[in-house]
Design a protein around this motif. Sequence first.
Motif, PDB file in Angstrom:
ATOM      1  N   ALA A 107       6.699   0.342 -14.050  1.00  0.00           N
ATOM      2  CA  ALA A 107       5.627   0.644 -13.065  1.00  0.00           C
ATOM      3  C   ALA A 107       5.627   1.503 -12.355  1.00  0.00           C
ATOM      4  CB  ALA A 107       6.439  -0.643 -11.741  1.00  0.00           C
ATOM      5  N   GLU A 108       4.352   1.863 -12.558  1.00  0.00           N
ATOM      6  CA  GLU A 108       3.744   2.709 -11.489  1.00  0.00           C
ATOM      7  C   GLU A 108       3.493   2.713 -10.235  1.00  0.00           C
ATOM      8  OE1 GLU A 108       1.155   4.968 -14.464  1.00  0.00           O
ATOM      9  OE2 GLU A 108       3.353   5.420 -15.975  1.00  0.00           O
ATOM     10  N   LEU A 109       2.900   3.330  -9.222  1.00  0.00           N
ATOM     11  CA  LEU A 109       2.790   3.370  -7.381  1.00  0.00           C
ATOM     12  C   LEU A 109       1.229   3.935  -7.506  1.00  0.00           C
ATOM     13  CD1 LEU A 109       5.402   3.086  -4.882  1.00  0.00           C
ATOM     14  CD2 LEU A 109       4.019   0.945  -6.131  1.00  0.00           C
ATOM     15  N   THR A 110      -0.033   3.669  -7.320  1.00  0.00           N
ATOM     16  CA  THR A 110      -0.758   4.147  -6.758  1.00  0.00           C
ATOM     17  C   THR A 110      -1.308   3.628  -5.470  1.00  0.00           C
ATOM     18  OG1 THR A 110      -3.032   5.162  -7.541  1.00  0.00           O
ATOM     19  CG2 THR A 110      -2.822   2.714  -8.435  1.00  0.00           C
ATOM     20  N   PHE A 111      -2.056   4.529  -4.752  1.00  0.00           N
ATOM     21  CA  PHE A 111      -2.779   3.148  -3.560  1.00  0.00           C
ATOM     22  C   PHE A 111      -4.645   4.112  -3.952  1.00  0.00           C
ATOM     23  CE2 PHE A 111       1.430   4.353  -2.528  1.00  0.00           C
ATOM     24  CZ  PHE A 111       2.209   3.415  -1.731  1.00  0.00           C
ATOM     25  N   ASP A 112      -4.533   4.287  -4.896  1.00  0.00           N
ATOM     26  CA  ASP A 112      -6.120   4.584  -5.414  1.00  0.00           C
ATOM     27  C   ASP A 112      -6.598   3.541  -5.691  1.00  0.00           C
ATOM     28  OD1 ASP A 112      -8.452   5.718  -5.323  1.00  0.00           O
ATOM     29  OD2 ASP A 112      -8.169   7.056  -7.423  1.00  0.00           O
ATOM     30  N   PRO A 113      -7.855   2.494  -5.660  1.00  0.00           N
ATOM     31  CA  PRO A 113      -8.075   2.177  -4.476  1.00  0.00           C
ATOM     32  C   PRO A 113      -6.603   1.462  -3.868  1.00  0.00           C
ATOM     33  CG  PRO A 113      -8.690   0.878  -5.789  1.00  0.00           C
ATOM     34  CD  PRO A 113      -7.736   1.420  -6.881  1.00  0.00           C
ATOM     35  N   PRO A 114      -7.517   2.056  -2.396  1.00  0.00           N
ATOM     36  CA  PRO A 114      -6.032   1.208  -1.338  1.00  0.00           C
ATOM     37  C   PRO A 114      -6.188  -0.354  -1.212  1.00  0.00           C
ATOM     38  CG  PRO A 114      -7.539   3.343  -0.008  1.00  0.00           C
ATOM     39  CD  PRO A 114      -8.053   3.139  -1.210  1.00  0.00           C
ATOM     40  N   VAL A 126       5.508  -2.057 -21.845  1.00  0.00           N
ATOM     41  CA  VAL A 126       4.521  -2.191 -20.982  1.00  0.00           C
ATOM     42  C   VAL A 126       4.361  -1.627 -19.461  1.00  0.00           C
ATOM     43  CG1 VAL A 126       4.219  -3.963 -19.004  1.00  0.00           C
ATOM     44  CG2 VAL A 126       5.233  -4.903 -21.351  1.00  0.00           C
ATOM     45  N   VAL A 127       3.154  -1.209 -19.024  1.00  0.00           N
ATOM     46  CA  VAL A 127       3.257   0.095 -18.163  1.00  0.00           C
ATOM     47  C   VAL A 127       2.292  -0.856 -17.239  1.00  0.00           C
ATOM     48  CG1 VAL A 127       2.343   1.632 -17.498  1.00  0.00           C
ATOM     49  CG2 VAL A 127       3.641   2.043 -19.194  1.00  0.00           C
ATOM     50  N   VAL A 128       2.891  -1.113 -16.031  1.00  0.00           N
ATOM     51  CA  VAL A 128       2.634  -1.653 -14.673  1.00  0.00           C
ATOM     52  C   VAL A 128       1.874  -0.651 -13.406  1.00  0.00           C
ATOM     53  CG1 VAL A 128       2.418  -3.520 -12.758  1.00  0.00           C
ATOM     54  CG2 VAL A 128       3.816  -3.974 -15.273  1.00  0.00           C
ATOM     55  N   GLU A 129       0.653  -0.569 -13.519  1.00  0.00           N
ATOM     56  CA  GLU A 129      -0.397   0.031 -12.001  1.00  0.00           C
ATOM     57  C   GLU A 129       0.138  -1.049 -10.723  1.00  0.00           C
ATOM     58  OE1 GLU A 129      -4.253   1.979 -10.841  1.00  0.00           O
ATOM     59  OE2 GLU A 129      -3.115   3.156 -13.477  1.00  0.00           O
ATOM     60  N   MET A 130       0.474  -0.440  -9.691  1.00  0.00           N
ATOM     61  CA  MET A 130       0.872  -1.274  -8.924  1.00  0.00           C
ATOM     62  C   MET A 130       0.857  -0.942  -7.562  1.00  0.00           C
ATOM     63  SD  MET A 130       4.412  -2.752  -8.581  1.00  0.00           S
ATOM     64  CE  MET A 130       4.519  -3.304  -7.001  1.00  0.00           C
ATOM     65  N   THR A 131       0.212  -1.675  -6.803  1.00  0.00           N
ATOM     66  CA  THR A 131       0.274  -0.675  -4.424  1.00  0.00           C
ATOM     67  C   THR A 131       0.781  -1.534  -4.067  1.00  0.00           C
ATOM     68  OG1 THR A 131      -1.582   0.105  -3.519  1.00  0.00           O
ATOM     69  CG2 THR A 131      -1.622  -1.974  -4.337  1.00  0.00           C
ATOM     70  N   LEU A 132       0.371  -1.245  -2.957  1.00  0.00           N
ATOM     71  CA  LEU A 132       1.467  -1.700  -1.980  1.00  0.00           C
ATOM     72  C   LEU A 132       0.404  -2.316  -1.042  1.00  0.00           C
ATOM     73  CD1 LEU A 132       4.465   0.488  -1.916  1.00  0.00           C
ATOM     74  CD2 LEU A 132       4.431  -2.028  -2.605  1.00  0.00           C
ATOM     75  N   THR A 133       1.024  -3.120   0.032  1.00  0.00           N
ATOM     76  CA  THR A 133       0.480  -3.593   1.578  1.00  0.00           C
ATOM     77  C   THR A 133      -0.109  -2.178   1.605  1.00  0.00           C
ATOM     78  OG1 THR A 133       1.829  -5.102   1.994  1.00  0.00           O
ATOM     79  CG2 THR A 133       0.489  -5.960   1.005  1.00  0.00           C
ATOM     80  N   ALA A 134       0.614  -1.250   2.188  1.00  0.00           N
ATOM     81  CA  ALA A 134       0.356  -0.117   2.494  1.00  0.00           C
ATOM     82  C   ALA A 134       1.374   1.140   2.496  1.00  0.00           C
ATOM     83  CB  ALA A 134       1.057  -0.741   4.337  1.00  0.00           C
ATOM     84  N   PRO A 135       1.239   2.243   2.552  1.00  0.00           N
ATOM     85  CA  PRO A 135       2.050   3.475   2.448  1.00  0.00           C
ATOM     86  C   PRO A 135       3.259   3.445   2.343  1.00  0.00           C
ATOM     87  CG  PRO A 135      -0.045   3.875   2.589  1.00  0.00           C
ATOM     88  CD  PRO A 135       0.039   2.703   2.835  1.00  0.00           C
ATOM     89  N   GLY A 136       3.633   2.931   3.873  1.00  0.00           N
ATOM     90  CA  GLY A 136       4.743   2.987   4.916  1.00  0.00           C
ATOM     91  C   GLY A 136       5.597   1.948   4.080  1.00  0.00           C
ATOM     92  N   CYS A 137       5.395   0.832   3.141  1.00  0.00           N
ATOM     93  CA  CYS A 137       5.885  -0.445   3.417  1.00  0.00           C
ATOM     94  C   CYS A 137       7.730  -0.046   2.984  1.00  0.00           C
ATOM     95  CB  CYS A 137       5.727  -1.115   1.827  1.00  0.00           C
ATOM     96  SG  CYS A 137       6.173  -2.290   1.393  1.00  0.00           S
ATOM     97  N   PRO A 138       8.178  -0.880   3.845  1.00  0.00           N
ATOM     98  CA  PRO A 138       9.609  -0.833   3.209  1.00  0.00           C
ATOM     99  C   PRO A 138      10.126  -0.695   2.355  1.00  0.00           C
ATOM    100  CG  PRO A 138       9.043  -2.651   5.335  1.00  0.00           C
ATOM    101  CD  PRO A 138       8.091  -1.973   4.785  1.00  0.00           C
ATOM    102  N   VAL A 139       9.653  -1.606   1.329  1.00  0.00           N
ATOM    103  CA  VAL A 139      10.446  -1.781   0.204  1.00  0.00           C
ATOM    104  C   VAL A 139       9.882  -0.895  -0.677  1.00  0.00           C
ATOM    105  CG1 VAL A 139      11.443  -3.883   0.533  1.00  0.00           C
ATOM    106  CG2 VAL A 139       8.924  -4.310  -0.654  1.00  0.00           C
ATOM    107  N   ALA A 140       9.494   0.009  -0.392  1.00  0.00           N
ATOM    108  CA  ALA A 140       7.829   0.921  -1.949  1.00  0.00           C
ATOM    109  C   ALA A 140       9.313   1.166  -2.578  1.00  0.00           C
ATOM    110  CB  ALA A 140       7.907   1.991  -1.166  1.00  0.00           C
ATOM    111  N   GLY A 141      10.463   1.772  -2.537  1.00  0.00           N
ATOM    112  CA  GLY A 141      11.365   2.143  -2.969  1.00  0.00           C
ATOM    113  C   GLY A 141      11.738   1.511  -4.194  1.00  0.00           C
TER     114      GLY A 141
END
Length: 131
Positions: free
Chosen positions: A107-114, A71-86
């Motif tokens: 899990a793969e992080l993306t910010f596109d689209p924000p 399973v590969v999950v593409e996900m984002t965060l509410t903000a790039p500077g999220c304190p739990v980004a790691g």
Amino acid sequence: MSDPTTPTADSAAFAEAWDAPQKSALAQAEIDRMTDDIIEALKSVFDPEIPVDIYELGLIYKVDLSDDRDVVVEMTLTAPGCPVAGEMPIWVEEAVKKVEGVRSARAELTFDPPWDASKMSDEAKLALNMF
């Protein structure tokens, strides 16, 4: 020598196979069960600053389940500077790995689209009193 512009039996068979729906190694019932279980697993992960799970927040952009049960999950965060980004991608991977039948999870992080509040479900908006 044959004329390359004239279709052969091999090219006709190839064209037919190309247009045929691809069959999965997993039965549809198994895919459905795993999909439901993966969604439930994702709903067990919360952004620590927001009392709503990441699935309802709209932080999950895509989930791919391979025939090998990876399973590969593409996900984002509410903000790039999220304190739990790691840490949050690790939480997602651990939750998905617990689903019966899953061989591996990434899990793969993306910010596109924000991310923005329009990606939230109605349930999340209700929980956050955003109606």
